[in-house]
Design a protein around this motif. Structure first.
Motif, mmCIF file in Angstrom:
data_model
loop_
_atom_site.group_PDB
_atom_site.id
_atom_site.type_symbol
_atom_site.label_atom_id
_atom_site.label_comp_id
_atom_site.label_asym_id
_atom_site.label_seq_id
_atom_site.Cartn_x
_atom_site.Cartn_y
_atom_site.Cartn_z
ATOM 1 N N ALA A 60 -3.024 25.147 -27.218
ATOM 2 C CA ALA A 60 -2.288 24.348 -26.231
ATOM 3 C C ALA A 60 -0.869 24.059 -26.710
ATOM 4 N N LYS A 61 -0.714 23.833 -28.014
ATOM 5 C CA LYS A 61 0.613 23.536 -28.572
ATOM 6 C C LYS A 61 1.464 24.795 -28.703
ATOM 7 N N GLU A 62 0.897 25.846 -29.302
ATOM 8 C CA GLU A 62 1.667 27.060 -29.572
ATOM 9 C C GLU A 62 2.029 27.825 -28.301
ATOM 10 N N TYR A 63 1.198 27.699 -27.272
ATOM 11 C CA TYR A 63 1.430 28.448 -26.032
ATOM 12 C C TYR A 63 2.045 27.575 -24.944
ATOM 13 N N ALA A 64 2.745 26.525 -25.343
ATOM 14 C CA ALA A 64 3.405 25.659 -24.360
ATOM 15 C C ALA A 64 4.314 26.478 -23.457
ATOM 16 N N HIS A 65 4.061 26.359 -22.150
ATOM 17 C CA HIS A 65 4.828 27.082 -21.127
ATOM 18 C C HIS A 65 4.645 28.599 -21.233
ATOM 19 N N LEU A 66 3.591 29.020 -21.913
ATOM 20 C CA LEU A 66 3.332 30.453 -22.093
ATOM 21 C C LEU A 66 1.938 30.803 -21.577
ATOM 22 N N THR A 67 1.681 30.466 -20.344
ATOM 23 C CA THR A 67 0.479 30.848 -19.582
ATOM 24 C C THR A 67 -0.810 30.179 -20.045
ATOM 25 N N TYR A 68 -1.162 30.332 -21.318
ATOM 26 C CA TYR A 68 -2.494 29.932 -21.767
ATOM 27 C C TYR A 68 -2.591 28.476 -22.218
ATOM 28 N N ASP A 69 -1.480 27.753 -22.148
ATOM 29 C CA ASP A 69 -1.551 26.330 -22.476
ATOM 30 C C ASP A 69 -2.437 25.583 -21.488
ATOM 31 N N ARG A 70 -2.386 25.973 -20.213
ATOM 32 C CA ARG A 70 -3.228 25.313 -19.194
ATOM 33 C C ARG A 70 -4.710 25.571 -19.440
ATOM 34 N N GLU A 71 -5.065 26.836 -19.663
ATOM 35 C CA GLU A 71 -6.488 27.168 -19.857
ATOM 36 C C GLU A 71 -7.029 26.512 -21.129
ATOM 37 N N ALA A 72 -6.236 26.549 -22.196
ATOM 38 C CA ALA A 72 -6.664 25.901 -23.437
ATOM 39 C C ALA A 72 -6.831 24.400 -23.226
ATOM 40 N N THR A 73 -5.923 23.790 -22.487
ATOM 41 C CA THR A 73 -5.993 22.351 -22.235
ATOM 42 C C THR A 73 -7.172 22.004 -21.336
ATOM 43 N N GLN A 74 -7.465 22.869 -20.379
ATOM 44 C CA GLN A 74 -8.642 22.656 -19.525
ATOM 45 C C GLN A 74 -9.892 22.515 -20.385
ATOM 46 N N TRP A 75 -10.077 23.445 -21.326
ATOM 47 C CA TRP A 75 -11.288 23.430 -22.145
ATOM 48 C C TRP A 75 -11.215 22.394 -23.260
ATOM 49 N N ASP A 83 4.885 19.968 -15.512
ATOM 50 C CA ASP A 83 4.414 20.746 -14.353
ATOM 51 C C ASP A 83 3.513 19.844 -13.500
ATOM 52 N N ALA A 84 4.133 19.070 -12.624
ATOM 53 C CA ALA A 84 3.406 18.066 -11.844
ATOM 54 C C ALA A 84 2.284 18.672 -11.008
ATOM 55 N N GLU A 85 2.454 19.916 -10.565
ATOM 56 C CA GLU A 85 1.453 20.570 -9.725
ATOM 57 C C GLU A 85 0.138 20.794 -10.457
ATOM 58 N N ALA A 86 0.183 20.862 -11.786
ATOM 59 C CA ALA A 86 -1.032 21.090 -12.585
ATOM 60 C C ALA A 86 -2.030 19.949 -12.450
ATOM 61 N N ALA A 95 -10.261 9.273 -22.402
ATOM 62 C CA ALA A 95 -8.847 8.934 -22.611
ATOM 63 C C ALA A 95 -8.102 10.088 -23.286
ATOM 64 N N LYS A 96 -8.741 10.731 -24.273
ATOM 65 C CA LYS A 96 -8.114 11.866 -24.951
ATOM 66 C C LYS A 96 -7.987 13.063 -24.004
ATOM 67 N N ALA A 97 -8.988 13.243 -23.158
ATOM 68 C CA ALA A 97 -8.944 14.333 -22.184
ATOM 69 C C ALA A 97 -7.772 14.131 -21.221
ATOM 70 N N ILE A 98 -7.585 12.892 -20.773
ATOM 71 C CA ILE A 98 -6.470 12.577 -19.872
ATOM 72 C C ILE A 98 -5.141 12.835 -20.571
ATOM 73 N N SER A 99 -5.022 12.385 -21.803
ATOM 74 C CA SER A 99 -3.783 12.569 -22.567
ATOM 75 C C SER A 99 -3.448 14.044 -22.740
ATOM 76 N N ALA A 100 -4.459 14.863 -23.038
ATOM 77 C CA ALA A 100 -4.241 16.302 -23.217
ATOM 78 C C ALA A 100 -3.709 16.935 -21.936
ATOM 79 N N CYS A 101 -4.332 16.604 -20.802
ATOM 80 C CA CYS A 101 -3.905 17.170 -19.520
ATOM 81 C C CYS A 101 -2.503 16.694 -19.138
ATOM 82 N N GLU A 102 -2.217 15.435 -19.408
ATOM 83 C CA GLU A 102 -0.924 14.892 -19.002
ATOM 84 C C GLU A 102 0.224 15.439 -19.840
ATOM 85 N N ALA A 103 -0.079 16.004 -21.000
ATOM 86 C CA ALA A 103 0.949 16.695 -21.776
ATOM 87 C C ALA A 103 1.447 17.923 -21.012
#
Length: 264
Positions: A99-114, A139-142, A126-134
């Motif tokens: 999620a960190k290394e692929y920021a704005h590089l496609t797979y940050d969303r999928e990694a963050t989902q899981w 990207d508000a649409e996410a 709370a940690k799950a919310i924080s991860a998604c909100e990063a």
């Protein structure tokens, strides 16, 4: 000297235990051409930087980029399997790294989902919310479109953030995307059931969530449909309507035999 040796061994052990995260690689297309190599996103400058195999770095302004094809992280699929298999704790470090290394590089969303799913399995909404909100900060649409959004909704439900959840589900349902709308309706039903399985909550879950999916979005290829059938049956059970619950279970097994929901 002995203390120094023990400290050195401890540091080596920690280094071996840490996941080795390969740099993101792929191809950026823009400015009438393309460059393949190691990728980096510069958030403050809104630029992609590609370092090719000769060590030369080329910068692309985000507005000049037609598309970015990113190679799938090698660790991602194994980490997802761990979460699905119930070994969430073992997957967290890899998913956090991706999620960190692929920021704005496609797979940050999928990694963050899981990653969010892993945190939820550990009981940490709370940690799950924080991860998604990063992700959502850039990207508000996410927050209401895509697979990561469903994990975010689960976390908001578990954390009692009903007001924020309701606004996002309304946006998802109004999006015009059938898969997104169906997932949002299931989330709306789940939020009602999360408050307790009394008759009023079960009726609300069916009326405002599950039955709408079953009637309007009966697509076995969409994960929301078998979940709606499964959860709808539970809601009918909560209302003391066993016959209607069994009909939904039969429908689930007949229409979605390969779904995880049919095996529950």
């Amino acid at each position: 000297m002995k203390t120094f040796s023990i400290t050195l061994l401890s540091l080596l052990a920690m280094a071996i235990a840490l996941p080795i995260m390969a740099a993101p690689t792929g191809t950026v297309y823009g400015n009438g051409g393309s460059t393949t190599g190691k990728l980096r996103w510069m958030n403050s400058a809104k630029k992609y930087v590609v370092t090719n195999d000769k060590g030369m770095s080329i910068e692309y302004e985000a507005d000049d980029v037609e598309r970015v094809d990113v190679d799938r992280p090698k660790m991602l699929d194994a980490a997802i399997k761990k979460v699905k298999a119930g070994s969430a704790a073992a997957a967290v470090a890899d998913l956090e790294g991706i999620a960190k290394e692929y920021a704005h590089l496609t797979y940050d969303r999928e990694a963050t989902q899981w990653l969010a799913e892993a945190y939820l399995k550990q009981g940490n909404a709370a940690k799950a919310i924080s991860a998604c909100e990063a992700i959502i900060r850039n990207d508000a649409e996410a927050a209401y479109m895509g697979a990561m959004a469903t994990a975010y909704w689960k976390a908001l439900t578990k954390d009692g953030k009903a007001s924020k959840l309701g606004l996002l589900l309304d946006k998802a349902i109004a999006s015009g995307d059938a898969a997104v709308a169906a997932a949002a309706l299931v989330a709306r039903g789940n939020a009602a059931m999360e408050r307790g399985s009394n008759r009023a909550n079960c009726e609300e879950a069916l009326r405002d969530g599950y039955l709408r999916v079953i009637l309007l979005y009966a697509d076995p290829s969409n994960e929301a449909y078998p979940e709606a059938l499964y959860m709808g049956a539970k809601a009918f059970d909560g209302m003391g309507q066993g016959n209607r619950a069994n009909k939904l279970r039969e429908q689930l097994k007949a229409n979605c035999p390969n779904s995880d929901w049919a095996r529950k």
